[in-house]
Write an enzyme that holds these catalytic residues in place. Structure first.
Site, mmCIF file in Angstrom:
data_model
loop_
_atom_site.group_PDB
_atom_site.id
_atom_site.type_symbol
_atom_site.label_atom_id
_atom_site.label_comp_id
_atom_site.label_asym_id
_atom_site.label_seq_id
_atom_site.Cartn_x
_atom_site.Cartn_y
_atom_site.Cartn_z
ATOM 1 N N ASN A 197 -32.378 -2.936 10.723
ATOM 2 C CA ASN A 197 -33.668 -2.509 11.274
ATOM 3 C C ASN A 197 -34.840 -3.392 10.845
ATOM 4 O O ASN A 197 -35.908 -3.310 11.434
ATOM 5 C CB ASN A 197 -33.940 -1.053 10.886
ATOM 6 C CG ASN A 197 -33.725 -0.804 9.419
ATOM 7 O OD1 ASN A 197 -32.601 -0.897 8.923
ATOM 8 N ND2 ASN A 197 -34.784 -0.522 8.699
ATOM 9 N N THR A 249 -30.580 9.927 10.367
ATOM 10 C CA THR A 249 -30.603 10.295 8.944
ATOM 11 C C THR A 249 -29.578 11.391 8.673
ATOM 12 O O THR A 249 -28.767 11.294 7.750
ATOM 13 C CB THR A 249 -32.013 10.783 8.531
ATOM 14 O OG1 THR A 249 -32.941 9.724 8.779
ATOM 15 C CG2 THR A 249 -32.056 11.173 7.069
ATOM 16 N N SER A 298 -29.523 7.431 16.947
ATOM 17 C CA SER A 298 -30.649 8.346 17.098
ATOM 18 C C SER A 298 -31.333 8.146 18.446
ATOM 19 O O SER A 298 -31.466 7.017 18.919
ATOM 20 C CB SER A 298 -31.640 8.047 15.959
ATOM 21 O OG SER A 298 -32.568 9.082 15.836
ATOM 22 N N GLY A 299 -31.794 9.241 19.059
ATOM 23 C CA GLY A 299 -32.391 9.165 20.387
ATOM 24 C C GLY A 299 -33.650 8.321 20.485
ATOM 25 O O GLY A 299 -33.834 7.560 21.433
ATOM 26 N N HIS A 300 -34.524 8.441 19.479
ATOM 27 C CA HIS A 300 -35.858 7.841 19.631
ATOM 28 C C HIS A 300 -35.875 6.329 19.442
ATOM 29 O O HIS A 300 -36.920 5.712 19.613
ATOM 30 C CB HIS A 300 -36.864 8.518 18.697
ATOM 31 C CG HIS A 300 -36.690 8.217 17.247
ATOM 32 N ND1 HIS A 300 -37.511 7.359 16.571
ATOM 33 C CD2 HIS A 300 -35.780 8.661 16.347
ATOM 34 C CE1 HIS A 300 -37.125 7.306 15.299
ATOM 35 N NE2 HIS A 300 -36.077 8.085 15.147
ATOM 36 N N CYS A 313 -44.600 0.975 1.581
ATOM 37 C CA CYS A 313 -45.482 1.824 0.801
ATOM 38 C C CYS A 313 -44.647 2.737 -0.079
ATOM 39 O O CYS A 313 -43.852 3.520 0.417
ATOM 40 C CB CYS A 313 -46.330 2.692 1.727
ATOM 41 S SG CYS A 313 -48.045 2.252 1.687
HETATM 42 C C1 LIG Z 1 -34.488 4.651 12.337
HETATM 43 C C2 LIG Z 1 -33.219 4.404 11.627
HETATM 44 C C3 LIG Z 1 -32.564 5.453 10.946
HETATM 45 C C4 LIG Z 1 -33.137 6.850 10.856
HETATM 46 O O1 LIG Z 1 -33.174 7.482 12.101
HETATM 47 P P1 LIG Z 1 -33.883 8.906 12.247
HETATM 48 O O2 LIG Z 1 -33.775 9.240 13.659
HETATM 49 O O3 LIG Z 1 -35.296 8.704 11.805
HETATM 50 O O4 LIG Z 1 -33.191 9.859 11.377
HETATM 51 C C5 LIG Z 1 -31.376 5.173 10.322
HETATM 52 N N1 LIG Z 1 -30.846 3.943 10.352
HETATM 53 C C6 LIG Z 1 -31.436 2.911 10.980
HETATM 54 C C7 LIG Z 1 -30.780 1.576 10.981
HETATM 55 C C8 LIG Z 1 -32.644 3.113 11.640
HETATM 56 O O5 LIG Z 1 -33.224 2.094 12.250
#
Ligand SMILES: *Cc1c(COP(=O)(O)O)cnc(C)c1O
Length: 406
Positions: free
Chosen positions: A155, A76, A203-205, A330
């Site tokens: 996503n 983000t 993003s790491g997670h 939501c």
């Molecule tokens: C999850 C996601 C984000 C946001 O990532 P964060 O780590 O929550 O900031 C942005 N773009 C895509 C395509 C995502 O799947």
């Protein structure tokens, strides 16, 4: 063997941290806890060394140079920095940005904000496959275009956009190209040089690393790209992102990327096999079920299916022990149908009764079969109670029925 519930099948939303990643991070909480910006002692030097090792691993994974990696708090922030940072830095050159309607909110909302501030934003539609139309992209470019921001992997539907072609168009026209690669880095090959990518977020997670840490790749050569920072402070990360570095998070991200690269081939093979199995079982056993997003341009762990003649909320309730996402989002007051599915041409009903399956490194064959069995029986039960499904089976064309209005 009985399958343990709840079953996690929502790996587009987040992934568990790989235990090997946690192990790599642990010493950096208590032993090597220095501030990577402390230049006067070994605590700082060791922290800095760990950060630079992670930076090098990450750079190599996307064919970049270490100096082109900026650490952030996640995708983000990276998307905000890329989009707002380019808009401000290149404002003299032009005020036109091109993006796409199926982007993540972390791209859509910064673009909307710029629109309110007077920027001109082109929102490219997508084809029913979920892919953008490259001719439409070409046609949208003007001499005021300063940025093309199109995501790599989606996503919700897992569709992989043609970044090589987009990059080639951007390069030919001399326009900066940013891609949100949060769903692709670590999952499929990403090469910023080959694809002419100038800025890239992830993003790491989403790749079995920790939450709260991410990357913005910013190209330094051919062309040198500059972004105006959002945060002002200590001038960390070459002035682009001030703030004490999240050393533990960065170490974890580095380890997570290293594992993803090492295991990409085997993970891809295993997960696409499981995904194909799930797809086959659902589509073959459930009539009037449809796959969303082009199956030939899709992330290996990703599947999105719509089930006609069932109500979305009842469907999710029926599979309550399975963690998946639905085609409903939501908002403050109500359930809105997914804007991504609607942009493919799906109606509200079908969008609501869609499910996103996100398989991951820890998904097993037993879990996949459990989920398939469960869905097949739940959809069947719900349809037994559906008068519409009965009419449909009697051969009545529901689109031609004149309903009585109350
Ligand atoms: C999850 C996601 C984000 C946001 O990532 P964060 O780590 O929550 O900031 C942005 N773009 C895509 C395509 C995502 O799947």
């Amino acid at each position: 063997m009985a399958v343990k519930t709840p079953i996690y099948m929502d790996n587009h939303a987040t992934t568990p941290t790989d235990p090997r990643v946690v192990e790599a991070m642990l010493p950096y909480f208590t032993e090597v806890f220095g501030n990577a910006a402390s230049r006067n002692h070994s605590f700082g030097w060791q922290a800095e060394e760990a950060v630079e090792n992670a930076r090098a691993t990450i750079a190599k994974a996307i064919n970049a140079d270490s100096k082109e990696i900026v650490f952030t708090s996640g995708a983000t922030e990276s998307n905000n920095l890329a989009i707002k940072g380019i808009a401000e830095m290149y404002a003299e050159k032009g005020n036109h940005i091109i993006t796409c309607v199926t982007e993540h909110k972390a791209v859509i909302d910064p673009c909307k904000k710029l629109e309110r501030q007077g920027f001109d934003v082109t929102w490219l539609p997508v084809l029913p496959s979920g892919l953008i139309d490259l001719d439409a992209l070409r046609a949208a470019i003007t001499d005021k275009t300063i940025l093309i921001t199109i995501m790599h992997g989606n996503n919700e539907i897992g569709v992989i956009q043609p970044v090589d072609e987009i990059g080639a168009i951007a390069a030919e026209k001399g326009i900066v190209f940013h891609t949100d690669a949060t769903q692709t880095v670590g999952k499929i090959p990403v090469d910023v040089k080959k694809s002419n990518i100038h800025l890239l977020s992830f993003s790491g997670h989403k790749l079995y690393g920790p939450k709260g840490v991410g990357v913005l790749y910013v190209r330094r050569r051919k062309p040198r790209v500059r972004v105006t920072p959002i945060l002002d402070g200590g001038g960390h990360e070459r002035g682009m992102r001030s703030g004490t570095l999240n050393v533990t998070g960065i170490v974890g991200l580095g380890k997570a990327v290293e594992l993803c690269i090492q295991e990409m081939e085997s993970d891809t093979k295993r997960l696409s096999g499981l995904r194909d199995h799930l797809r086959k079982r659902l589509l073959e056993s459930i009539p009037e079920s449809y796959e969303n997003g082009d199956p030939n341009h899709k992330l290996p762990h990703s599947l999105n299916i719509s089930f006609s003649f069932v109500e979305g909320e009842s469907l999710l309730m029926g599979i309550a022990e399975v963690a998946v996402s639905s085609g409903s989002a939501c908002t403050s007051a109500s359930l809105e149908p997914s804007y991504v599915l609607k942009s493919l041409g799906l109606g509200d009903e079908l969008a609501h009764s869609s499910i996103r399956f996100g398989l991951g490194r820890f998904t097993t064959k037993e879990e996949v079969d459990y989920v398939a069995d469960k869905l097949i029986s739940v959809v069947e039960k719900l349809r037994e109670m559906s008068p519409l499904y009965e009419m449909h089976n009697e051969g009545i064309d529901l689109s031609k029925v004149e309903w009585a209005h109350h």
